[in-house]
Design a protein around this motif. Structure first.
Motif, short mmCIF file in Angstrom:
data_model
loop_
_atom_site.label_atom_id
_atom_site.label_comp_id
_atom_site.label_asym_id
_atom_site.label_seq_id
_atom_site.Cartn_x
_atom_site.Cartn_y
_atom_site.Cartn_z
N ARG A 442 -11.27 1.46 4.68
CA ARG A 442 -12.28 1.26 5.17
C ARG A 442 -13.38 2.48 5.02
NH1 ARG A 442 -14.82 -0.53 10.25
NH2 ARG A 442 -16.60 1.01 9.64
N PRO A 443 -14.61 2.80 4.71
CA PRO A 443 -15.66 4.12 5.15
C PRO A 443 -16.25 3.98 6.85
CG PRO A 443 -16.72 1.70 4.56
CD PRO A 443 -15.42 1.26 4.59
N ASP A 444 -17.04 5.48 6.67
CA ASP A 444 -17.26 6.00 8.04
C ASP A 444 -18.12 4.23 8.36
OD1 ASP A 444 -16.07 8.13 7.77
OD2 ASP A 444 -17.65 8.80 7.70
N TRP A 445 -17.97 4.51 9.75
CA TRP A 445 -19.04 3.42 10.29
C TRP A 445 -20.37 3.84 10.41
CZ3 TRP A 445 -16.96 1.71 15.49
CH2 TRP A 445 -17.61 0.68 16.14
N CYS A 446 -21.57 2.55 10.48
CA CYS A 446 -22.82 3.15 10.68
C CYS A 446 -22.94 2.53 12.79
CB CYS A 446 -23.77 2.20 8.89
SG CYS A 446 -24.88 2.88 9.55
N LEU A 447 -23.23 3.35 12.62
CA LEU A 447 -23.69 2.84 14.56
C LEU A 447 -24.80 2.92 14.57
CD1 LEU A 447 -21.92 6.17 15.75
CD2 LEU A 447 -20.76 3.66 15.27
N SER A 448 -26.33 3.40 13.31
CA SER A 448 -27.07 2.66 13.53
C SER A 448 -27.94 1.73 13.20
CB SER A 448 -28.35 3.84 13.39
OG SER A 448 -27.61 4.55 12.41
N ARG A 449 -28.84 1.00 13.73
CA ARG A 449 -29.88 -0.33 13.47
C ARG A 449 -30.81 0.20 13.27
NH1 ARG A 449 -25.23 -0.57 11.67
NH2 ARG A 449 -24.27 -2.07 11.71
N GLN A 450 -32.24 -0.48 12.27
CA GLN A 450 -33.25 -0.59 12.91
C GLN A 450 -33.79 -1.02 13.30
OE1 GLN A 450 -31.79 1.04 10.24
NE2 GLN A 450 -31.02 2.53 11.09
N ARG A 451 -33.88 -2.15 14.21
CA ARG A 451 -34.16 -3.59 14.57
C ARG A 451 -35.40 -3.32 16.19
NH1 ARG A 451 -35.52 -7.07 11.53
NH2 ARG A 451 -35.88 -8.54 13.18
N LEU A 452 -35.50 -3.62 17.39
CA LEU A 452 -35.84 -4.46 18.19
C LEU A 452 -35.25 -4.45 19.35
CD1 LEU A 452 -38.99 -6.11 17.37
CD2 LEU A 452 -38.66 -3.84 17.29
N TRP A 453 -34.29 -5.85 19.20
CA TRP A 453 -33.48 -5.84 20.33
C TRP A 453 -31.69 -5.28 20.59
CZ3 TRP A 453 -33.24 -6.31 25.20
CH2 TRP A 453 -32.55 -7.18 26.04
N GLY A 454 -31.63 -4.03 21.28
CA GLY A 454 -30.16 -3.66 21.08
C GLY A 454 -30.17 -2.44 22.10
N THR A 455 -29.17 -1.61 22.11
CA THR A 455 -29.86 -0.77 23.38
C THR A 455 -29.97 0.65 22.01
OG1 THR A 455 -26.92 -1.40 24.60
CG2 THR A 455 -27.83 0.71 24.11
N GLU A 456 -30.95 1.13 22.72
CA GLU A 456 -31.54 2.14 22.05
C GLU A 456 -30.77 3.34 21.90
OE1 GLU A 456 -35.54 3.35 23.79
OE2 GLU A 456 -36.50 1.23 23.13
N ILE A 457 -30.41 4.14 20.91
CA ILE A 457 -29.69 5.31 20.75
C ILE A 457 -29.92 7.14 21.03
CG2 ILE A 457 -28.45 6.95 18.93
CD1 ILE A 457 -28.02 4.64 16.97
N PRO A 458 -29.63 7.35 21.94
CA PRO A 458 -30.54 7.99 22.88
C PRO A 458 -30.80 9.78 21.37
CG PRO A 458 -27.96 8.33 23.26
CD PRO A 458 -28.38 7.58 22.77
#
Length: 870
Positions: A442-458
């Motif tokens: 497996r590659p490194d894990w992409c943790l971020s998403r560019q959507r509206l509904w979810g917990t926002e990354i600080p």
């Protein structure tokens, strides 16, 4: 029944009864709260329920906390569909997030009731939801802990990108489908020559160099993604492979390809000619090629071990902004991570030729452009496996963007993950290799998403549209938010004893839970992993609306009841894909009916039986009753073993066969005469009832984790307090197991089969119409076998379901020979057995002496009741 369970707090009381016992915690993988339940949900949740119920009845303290995944693209897209919104940029972010919260909560409530209708036990009033403030706080804190320890970084790397949903995707959010697409061979003109054995003074083989540089010379690459060519920044060759300089006899052009790929290259491109020279791949170190159309862009030829020799030309087009191997090779050589594609999959201003054109639509335009430039050597359409978005099912692109990543090699994390998996139990065992292989590559894990509904990354800087966490990261930290949350769920433990999900979760929830747990706690969040396959229709096809083969759990429950749905789950060998269709449902319904009819027989014949005062001691039971108890102990032993090994199809298979073959077809049939014709309080009838009660108690208990509604209904009919789910499994009683007795009855049952086979022949020949009309004349060879059978002679007519049996010794026969004849005597109107003493009691002319005596006794006890058929 559901209302009664809620009123009596059956789940809570069952737990309370095991307080202080050894714990067994199955941690629930959260389903998305975005719609009604389907059969995949039913398979998953019923499997969990069977395990939790069986562990509880085996004496464990087994709390079960259900959960829901309340964030993410599945919920966001479903809400946008309801709101008829197609562009995420045209909604008010704050308002939409509130609507999404209400939407998720609505389906949490709907799914909770649907799960309860399936008979699922759990802490339904106190589930975990990934959108609660406490859970979101744990998500953020876990991220910050990982960042603090150096596991998390922000960087520009190529990721799977869904241009339709405008967001990055994780490996677990990508599905591969066969797609038609272009396959092209493109010439990259040689700019600077290879290094031909330069000496210490920098002088090389000038003649050889001239051969490789004179005339038209080009490296040939093969690609299925023409749209990535504008981002090309290098060509990769394999250092350990041989490459040839091939001259086409028609055009006199020279092409560089791998020696192993030359034959295929000629066939595909329609060339014929000769090999002018051959050189190892490491010769190309320091060589450059010209980009096919971008002026003054000279791309280096780099050496890479991933260059394959089974397809293409042995030369790989490298675009660091559009592929992980490309990126890694480019990073090692300081290449620009160039990706001239926007969020919607369209070329930016950096590619003026196709500005604003979506990349897949640009493919044919680029191919035509290459033709015009004279560098396209061949094109064709092929079908190949290509990544698609798991939600919209559109083909995705690899695109370099700024994202948050988790480094799976930081602090030797990958090896620690693999070590944690070696200590994990797998059901089935082949799951170990599956997830191990995925972790290894497996590659490194992409943790971020560019959507509206979810917990926002600080973020340290205010953002108009802040990134949100990958929904898999949210559910992946449930071990921290739930299992370790002793304030909210003090009865749970970390690590959990089991995680149970579909086999696709080897790359999904299992893996994303494992990574942060090992990174921060240095242990897996689970002790064991159990996986099941996918639900298919009766022909093995995936269920889909387009095929018209979808069956909902609600439909099954309405037509057959929830226990048939549960029986389907338990009867399935869940390690592979599980089938369900109309014919399978009919078969399941038949099996359920056989079990229910057996239970009904037991219950109906126990209405006047009080175990405390009517039970007959074991030593006083007839031999056939002791045989039935012996068989029961075997079933208890085997069922408990199968439950312990999570082999539920063995539980249902054996118990169904026991009910059908051993009980309904034999034992219960044999004891009918005692139950219906002997005096109500006679020792013979009470002996049969003693066994029936043991059978009922044991079967209801062993079947309770599967047939939850039916067994509880029967349990209450017996006058038992509470629910059968609150009781313990029976323990096999070795004192009731008699190997010698079992051996004798094996011989008797074999004789019974022979007798019944001969009766069928007699019925076909018209000698008898029914088994009771038959007499079996049995001839046997040998004194021992004669003695054995004669010791059972009085009982055998009942065992065989006929009226008379006669034994004779005959040394001329081999083993045993059976002959069917007409019974002697007259049919008794009460017991239906042919006897010679029918009418011997003048008061009862049409019944046998035994029945006449029973009726006389009844008449004395009940003077108002008169009738020969009492």
């Amino acid at each position: 029944m559901l209302a009664q369970w809620d009123k009596e707090k059956v789940y809570e009381q069952a737990l309370e009864r095991r307080k202080g016992k050894e714990k067994f915690v199955l941690h629930d993988g959260p389903p998305y709260a975005n719609g009604h339940l389907h059969l995949g949900h039913a398979l998953n949740k019923i499997l969990k329920d069977i395990i939790v119920r069986s562990k509880t009845m085996a004496g464990y303290y087994a709390p079960y906390v259900p959960g829901w995944d309340c964030h993410g693209l599945p919920i966001e897209l479903q809400l946008m569909k309801e709101l008829k919104v197609t562009d995420k940029h045209k909604v008010d972010r704050t308002e939409f997030r509130e609507q999404a919260r209400d939407f998720a909560q609505k389906f949490v409530d709907i799914q909770r009731e649907e799960f309860k209708r399936m008979g699922i036990f759990g802490d339904w009033q106190h589930p975990y939801l990934t959108m609660t403030p406490d859970y979101e706080k744990t998500i953020v804190n876990t991220f910050l802990d990982l960042e603090k320890k150096g596991y998390v970084y922000r960087g520009k790397k190529p990721v799977h990108w869904c241009w339709n949903d405008e967001t990055a995707l994780a490996e677990a959010e990508v599905e591969y489908e066969d797609d038609p697409g272009p396959s092209i061979y493109v010439a990259f003109p040689l700019h600077s020559p290879p290094n031909f054995n330069e000496d210490a003074g920098g002088h090389g083989d000038e003649k050889k160099a001239e051969l490789w540089t004179s005339g038209s010379v080009a490296f040939v690459i093969w690609t299925t993604t023409p749209w990535t060519l504008p981002a090309n920044r290098a060509i990769a060759a394999h250092s350990d492979e041989e490459y040839v300089l091939f001259e086409d006899s028609g055009s006199r052009k020279k092409f560089i390809v791998a020696a192993k790929r030359l034959d295929d290259f000629q066939k595909v491109c329609g060339f014929s000619g000769r090999v002018l020279d051959q050189t190892p791949g490491d010769t190309f170190k320091g060589a450059f090629a010209e980009h096919p159309w971008i002026k003054n862009l000279y791309v280096p030829v780099l050496l890479a071990g991933f260059v394959a020799m089974d397809t293409g030309t042995g030369l790989v087009h490298i675009a660091p902004g559009h592929g992980m191997e490309d990126y890694q090779l480019g990073a090692a050589h300081d290449l620009d991570v160039y990706s001239p594609v926007d969020d919607r999959g369209r070329f930016t201003d950096d590619v003026p030729e196709w500005k604003g054109v979506r990349v897949f639509k640009a493919n044919p335009l680029i191919i035509d452009f290459l033709k015009q430039k004279g560098v396209l050597l061949h094109e064709e359409q092929i079908t190949h496996s290509y990544p698609h978005c798991w939600r919209c099912h559109k083909p995705v692109i690899f695109r370099a963007t700024d994202q948050w990543f988790l480094n799976v090699d930081h602090k030797d994390l990958r090896q620690r993950l693999l070590k944690a998996l070696t200590a994990t139990k797998f059901y089935p065992e082949f799951g170990r290799n599956r997830i191990t292989g995925m972790v290894e590559s497996r590659p490194d894990w992409c943790l971020s998403r560019q959507r509206l509904w979810g917990t926002e990354i600080p973020s340290k800087e205010p953002q108009k549209e802040p990134d949100i966490f990958d929904v898999w990261f949210e559910s992946g930290v449930s071990w921290a938010a739930v299992l370790k949350n002793t304030k909210e769920w003090p009865d749970l433990t970390y690590p959990a004893d089991m995680y149970l999900e579909g086999s696709d979760q080897h790359r999904g929830w299992f893996q994303v839970s494992l990574i942060p747990s090992v990174a921060l706690e240095d242990q897996a969040p689970f002790k064991s992993l159990l996986t099941h396959g996918f639900v298919m229709d009766g022909e093995g096809r995936p269920m889909s609306k387009s095929l018209g083969n979808v069956i909902s759990p609600e439909e099954i429950i309405k037509q057959y009841g929830a226990d048939v749905l549960r029986l389907w789950v338990a009867s399935s060998d869940y390690g592979g894909d599980v089938r369900l269709g109309p014919e399978i449902l009919k078969g399941l319904s038949d099996n359920y009916r056989k079990i229910r009819n057996t239970l009904r027989y037991l219950l109906n014949n126990l209405t006047d039986f009080d175990s405390a005062k009517d039970s007959v001691p074991y030593r006083e039971l007839p031999e056939i009753d002791r045989w039935a108890l012996h068989r029961l102990q075997e079933e208890i032993r085997d069922a408990r073993k199968a439950y312990d090994e999570y082999q539920f199809h063995r539980v249902t298979g054996r118990l169904t066969n026991f009910c059908n073959a051993d009980l309904s077809s034999f034992y219960l049939d044999v004891i009918k005469d005692r139950l219906y014709c002997d005096p109500p309080d006679s020792p013979s009838r009470r002996a049969a009832q003693t066994v029936l009660r043991d059978l009922a108690d044991a079967l209801l208990s062993l079947l309770a984790p599967v047939l939850s509604f039916t067994t509880d209904e029967c349990w209450r009919f017996l006058g038992q307090k509470g629910s059968v789910a609150q009781t313990d499994f029976p323990i096999p009683d070795s004192s009731l197991m008699d190997a010698k007795l079992a051996g004798s009855w094996k011989t008797l049952l074999e004789l019974r089969e022979s007798v019944q086979a001969e009766i069928e022949k007699a019925r076909t020949a018209g000698l008898v119409k029914a088994p009771r009309e038959a007499r079996a004349d049995v001839r046997v060879k040998g004194a021992d076998i004669e003695t054995f059978f004669k010791s059972y002679e009085k009982q055998l007519p009942t065992f065989f379901g006929i009226s008379q049996v006669r034994f004779t010794r005959d040394e001329s026969v081999e083993g045993v020979r059976v002959e069917i004849k007409k019974s002697d005597g007259i049919k008794c109107a009460r017991c239906w057995i042919y006897k010679i003493d029918v009418g011997s009691n003048k008061s009862w002319a049409d019944i046998c002496a035994r029945c006449a005596e029973v009726v006389e006794q009844w008449k004395k006890s009940n003077p108002a009741t008169v009738g020969a058929k009492t």
